[in-house]
Design a protein around this motif. Structure first.
Motif, PDB file in Angstrom:
ATOM      1  N   SER A   1     -38.892  40.644  23.388  1.00  7.45           N
ATOM      2  CA  SER A   1     -38.485  39.498  24.201  1.00  7.45           C
ATOM      3  C   SER A   1     -39.130  38.253  23.614  1.00  7.45           C
ATOM      4  CB  SER A   1     -38.921  39.688  25.669  1.00  7.45           C
ATOM      5  OG  SER A   1     -38.643  38.532  26.431  1.00  7.45           O
ATOM      6  N   LEU A   2     -38.425  37.652  22.678  1.00  4.14           N
ATOM      7  CA  LEU A   2     -38.912  36.462  21.989  1.00  4.14           C
ATOM      8  C   LEU A   2     -37.748  35.503  21.754  1.00  4.14           C
ATOM      9  CD1 LEU A   2     -41.270  37.998  19.249  1.00  4.14           C
ATOM     10  CD2 LEU A   2     -41.975  36.512  21.137  1.00  4.14           C
ATOM     11  N   GLY A   3     -38.086  34.212  21.633  1.00  5.33           N
ATOM     12  CA  GLY A   3     -37.072  33.218  21.311  1.00  5.33           C
ATOM     13  C   GLY A   3     -37.067  32.005  22.220  1.00  5.33           C
ATOM     14  N   MET A   4     -37.712  32.111  23.380  1.00  5.80           N
ATOM     15  CA  MET A   4     -37.728  30.962  24.284  1.00  5.80           C
ATOM     16  C   MET A   4     -38.361  29.742  23.623  1.00  5.80           C
ATOM     17  SD  MET A   4     -37.063  29.492  27.107  1.00  5.80           S
ATOM     18  CE  MET A   4     -36.493  30.808  28.183  1.00  5.80           C
ATOM     19  N   ASN A   5     -39.372  29.970  22.795  1.00  2.29           N
ATOM     20  CA  ASN A   5     -40.062  28.849  22.152  1.00  2.29           C
ATOM     21  C   ASN A   5     -39.400  28.413  20.855  1.00  2.29           C
ATOM     22  OD1 ASN A   5     -42.210  28.749  24.119  1.00  2.29           O
ATOM     23  ND2 ASN A   5     -42.984  30.642  23.216  1.00  2.29           N
ATOM     24  N   GLU A   6     -38.257  29.029  20.501  1.00  2.00           N
ATOM     25  CA  GLU A   6     -37.539  28.651  19.286  1.00  2.00           C
ATOM     26  C   GLU A   6     -36.062  28.395  19.535  1.00  2.00           C
ATOM     27  OE1 GLU A   6     -40.275  31.635  16.672  1.00  2.00           O
ATOM     28  OE2 GLU A   6     -39.445  31.936  18.645  1.00  2.00           O
ATOM     29  N   MET A   7     -35.626  28.478  20.764  1.00  2.00           N
ATOM     30  CA  MET A   7     -34.198  28.423  21.031  1.00  2.00           C
ATOM     31  C   MET A   7     -33.592  27.036  20.823  1.00  2.00           C
ATOM     32  SD  MET A   7     -34.146  28.786  25.179  1.00  2.00           S
ATOM     33  CE  MET A   7     -32.381  28.964  25.188  1.00  2.00           C
ATOM     34  N   PHE A   8     -34.425  25.999  20.667  1.00  2.00           N
ATOM     35  CA  PHE A   8     -33.896  24.659  20.394  1.00  2.00           C
ATOM     36  C   PHE A   8     -33.685  24.421  18.900  1.00  2.00           C
ATOM     37  CE2 PHE A   8     -35.965  22.772  24.469  1.00  2.00           C
ATOM     38  CZ  PHE A   8     -35.070  23.507  25.235  1.00  2.00           C
ATOM     39  N   GLU A   9     -34.029  25.395  18.091  1.00  2.00           N
ATOM     40  CA  GLU A   9     -33.881  25.263  16.645  1.00  2.00           C
ATOM     41  C   GLU A   9     -32.397  25.150  16.280  1.00  2.00           C
ATOM     42  OE1 GLU A   9     -34.225  24.491  13.157  1.00  2.00           O
ATOM     43  OE2 GLU A   9     -36.192  25.035  14.014  1.00  2.00           O
ATOM     44  N   GLN A  10     -32.031  24.069  15.607  1.00  2.00           N
ATOM     45  CA  GLN A  10     -30.642  23.808  15.261  1.00  2.00           C
ATOM     46  C   GLN A  10     -30.207  24.496  13.970  1.00  2.00           C
ATOM     47  OE1 GLN A  10     -28.494  21.966  17.331  1.00  2.00           O
ATOM     48  NE2 GLN A  10     -30.276  22.280  18.673  1.00  2.00           N
TER      49      GLN A  10
ATOM     50  N   PHE B   1     -28.861  29.172  18.497  1.00  2.65           N
ATOM     51  CA  PHE B   1     -29.867  30.219  18.298  1.00  2.65           C
ATOM     52  C   PHE B   1     -29.317  31.585  18.690  1.00  2.65           C
ATOM     53  CE2 PHE B   1     -33.097  32.931  20.275  1.00  2.65           C
ATOM     54  CZ  PHE B   1     -34.000  33.081  19.234  1.00  2.65           C
ATOM     55  N   ASN B   2     -28.709  31.680  19.861  1.00  3.50           N
ATOM     56  CA  ASN B   2     -28.208  32.966  20.343  1.00  3.50           C
ATOM     57  C   ASN B   2     -27.060  33.500  19.485  1.00  3.50           C
ATOM     58  OD1 ASN B   2     -29.401  34.004  23.105  1.00  3.50           O
ATOM     59  ND2 ASN B   2     -29.398  31.767  23.226  1.00  3.50           N
ATOM     60  N   GLU B   3     -26.173  32.627  19.078  1.00  2.00           N
ATOM     61  CA  GLU B   3     -25.058  33.063  18.240  1.00  2.00           C
ATOM     62  C   GLU B   3     -25.553  33.558  16.889  1.00  2.00           C
ATOM     63  OE1 GLU B   3     -21.870  33.462  18.992  1.00  2.00           O
ATOM     64  OE2 GLU B   3     -22.418  32.924  21.040  1.00  2.00           O
ATOM     65  N   TRP B   4     -26.541  32.866  16.342  1.00  2.00           N
ATOM     66  CA  TRP B   4     -27.077  33.286  15.054  1.00  2.00           C
ATOM     67  C   TRP B   4     -27.811  34.621  15.173  1.00  2.00           C
ATOM     68  CZ3 TRP B   4     -32.127  34.106  13.300  1.00  2.00           C
ATOM     69  CH2 TRP B   4     -32.228  34.348  11.924  1.00  2.00           C
ATOM     70  N   MET B   5     -28.576  34.810  16.258  1.00  7.16           N
ATOM     71  CA  MET B   5     -29.310  36.055  16.449  1.00  7.16           C
ATOM     72  C   MET B   5     -28.362  37.250  16.582  1.00  7.16           C
ATOM     73  SD  MET B   5     -32.641  35.749  16.325  1.00  7.16           S
ATOM     74  CE  MET B   5     -33.384  37.034  17.313  1.00  7.16           C
ATOM     75  N   LYS B   6     -27.272  37.064  17.309  1.00  7.65           N
ATOM     76  CA  LYS B   6     -26.291  38.144  17.437  1.00  7.65           C
ATOM     77  C   LYS B   6     -25.695  38.508  16.076  1.00  7.65           C
ATOM     78  CE  LYS B   6     -23.871  36.291  20.810  1.00  7.65           C
ATOM     79  NZ  LYS B   6     -22.802  36.101  21.829  1.00  7.65           N
ATOM     80  N   LYS B   7     -25.416  37.487  15.294  1.00  9.54           N
ATOM     81  CA  LYS B   7     -24.853  37.730  13.966  1.00  9.54           C
ATOM     82  C   LYS B   7     -25.880  38.383  13.048  1.00  9.54           C
ATOM     83  CE  LYS B   7     -22.587  35.324  10.119  1.00  9.54           C
ATOM     84  NZ  LYS B   7     -22.124  34.001   9.606  1.00  9.54           N
ATOM     85  N   GLU B   8     -27.116  37.948  13.144  1.00  8.45           N
ATOM     86  CA  GLU B   8     -28.171  38.444  12.268  1.00  8.45           C
ATOM     87  C   GLU B   8     -28.551  39.889  12.588  1.00  8.45           C
ATOM     88  OE1 GLU B   8     -31.174  38.082   9.226  1.00  8.45           O
ATOM     89  OE2 GLU B   8     -29.378  36.934   9.710  1.00  8.45           O
ATOM     90  N   LEU B   9     -28.659  40.215  13.874  1.00  9.07           N
ATOM     91  CA  LEU B   9     -29.138  41.541  14.283  1.00  9.07           C
ATOM     92  C   LEU B   9     -28.017  42.511  14.594  1.00  9.07           C
ATOM     93  CD1 LEU B   9     -32.081  40.487  16.643  1.00  9.07           C
ATOM     94  CD2 LEU B   9     -32.183  41.032  14.209  1.00  9.07           C
ATOM     95  N   GLY B  10     -26.865  41.980  14.985  1.00  9.25           N
ATOM     96  CA  GLY B  10     -25.757  42.836  15.396  1.00  9.25           C
ATOM     97  C   GLY B  10     -25.635  42.866  16.909  1.00  9.25           C
ATOM     98  N   ASP B  11     -24.411  42.957  17.397  1.00 10.37           N
ATOM     99  CA  ASP B  11     -24.168  42.926  18.838  1.00 10.37           C
ATOM    100  C   ASP B  11     -24.851  44.068  19.577  1.00 10.37           C
ATOM    101  OD1 ASP B  11     -22.628  40.662  18.625  1.00 10.37           O
ATOM    102  OD2 ASP B  11     -20.713  41.733  18.540  1.00 10.37           O
TER     103      ASP B  11
END
Length: 255
Positions: free
Chosen positions: A125-134, A173-183
């Motif tokens: 459970s990580l990403g709250m502190n990076e979710m504004f990354e463009q 951020f969320n769209e990239w993470m899904k693409k990077e890790l897989g759905d």
């Protein structure tokens, strides 16, 4: 002498037997009978019943290691309540204010923890502190790849952060993470409406955490790579802390 009995000469009996054997021997059906063919006896199907061999290859999860930022503590307690009634345990490492990069900088400590816990699955459970990354593909690809590499071959699930109240950033951020890790390895929490501790606080309330974890658990079967023997839902408000619960403040290290 019994005149009602028909006597067949022995020569004819021998001839009938020979003819019967020849018919069976050269019958195409007899010659090519397989297990899949149906054998009929007075109109009844006498095919041997096929019993499927039970699948003994599935390895169900007995222990989870849940790691992450300050959101993780209450999440782990609700997830462990599932474990109490479904036969698994949750070990937890909470690191306040932590980022993906901070965890990768402490990869040796993380690998040591993984070796001590021996989890069947890891939940992040990580990403709250990076979710504004463009530009997450530039700034976050290496840290994400390195963190996942620390898991080796252990199955994992990454729970993405919910929307930050009052901000629209986070879609990239969320769209990239899904693409990077897989759905099947990334749970997108961005659009889930969760009660918060205050109007502007990104941290969900106890009720919000419970609703969040319940949604994750509902999603796991059929969508993720994790296999549980069962996932019955505990009663509302039920939480439980596992035997292993490590808490680190923001300025502390994992060591």
């Amino acid at each position: 002498m019994d005149y009602n009995r028909t006597v067949i000469p022995s020569g004819k009996i021998l001839m009938i037997a020979v003819v019967t054997m020849l018919c069976f021997t050269f019958s195409p059906k007899a010659a090519y009978m397989t297990l899949g063919d149906s054998v009929m006896d007075n109109g009844a199907d006498m095919t041997p019943e096929r019993t499927a061999n039970p699948d003994t290859t599935t390895h169900f999860i007995n222990k989870i290691l849940l790691i992450g930022d300050s959101m993780t503590g209450w999440m782990a307690e609700r997830l462990n309540a599932y474990g109490d009634i479904n036969g698994f345990e949750v070990a937890t490492v909470v690191w306040d204010g932590s980022t993906i990069s901070k965890w990768t900088q402490q990869s040796q400590a993380l690998e040591r923890i993984i070796g001590e816990v021996h989890p069947d699955a890891i939940i992040v459970s990580l990403g709250m502190n990076e979710m504004f990354e463009q530009k997450p593909d530039i700034k976050l690809k290496e840290p994400v790849d390195n963190l996942v590499k620390s898991f080796d071959s252990i199955p994992y699930l990454w729970i993405g952060p919910p929307e930050w109240p009052g901000h629209q950033e986070g879609v990239e951020f969320n769209e990239w993470m899904k693409k990077e890790l897989g759905d099947n390895r990334y749970f997108d929490s961005f659009s889930i409406s969760l009660p918060r501790q205050s109007a502007s606080n990104p941290h969900p309330s106890r009720e919000g955490i419970e609703r969040w974890i319940d949604r994750v658990v509902e999603w796991i079967p059929g969508n993720s790579t994790l296999s549980f023997q069962s996932l019955y839902k505990p009663d509302a408000g039920v939480i439980s802390r596992g035997k292993t619960f490590i808490y680190k403040r923001m300025k502390e290290n994992l060591q």
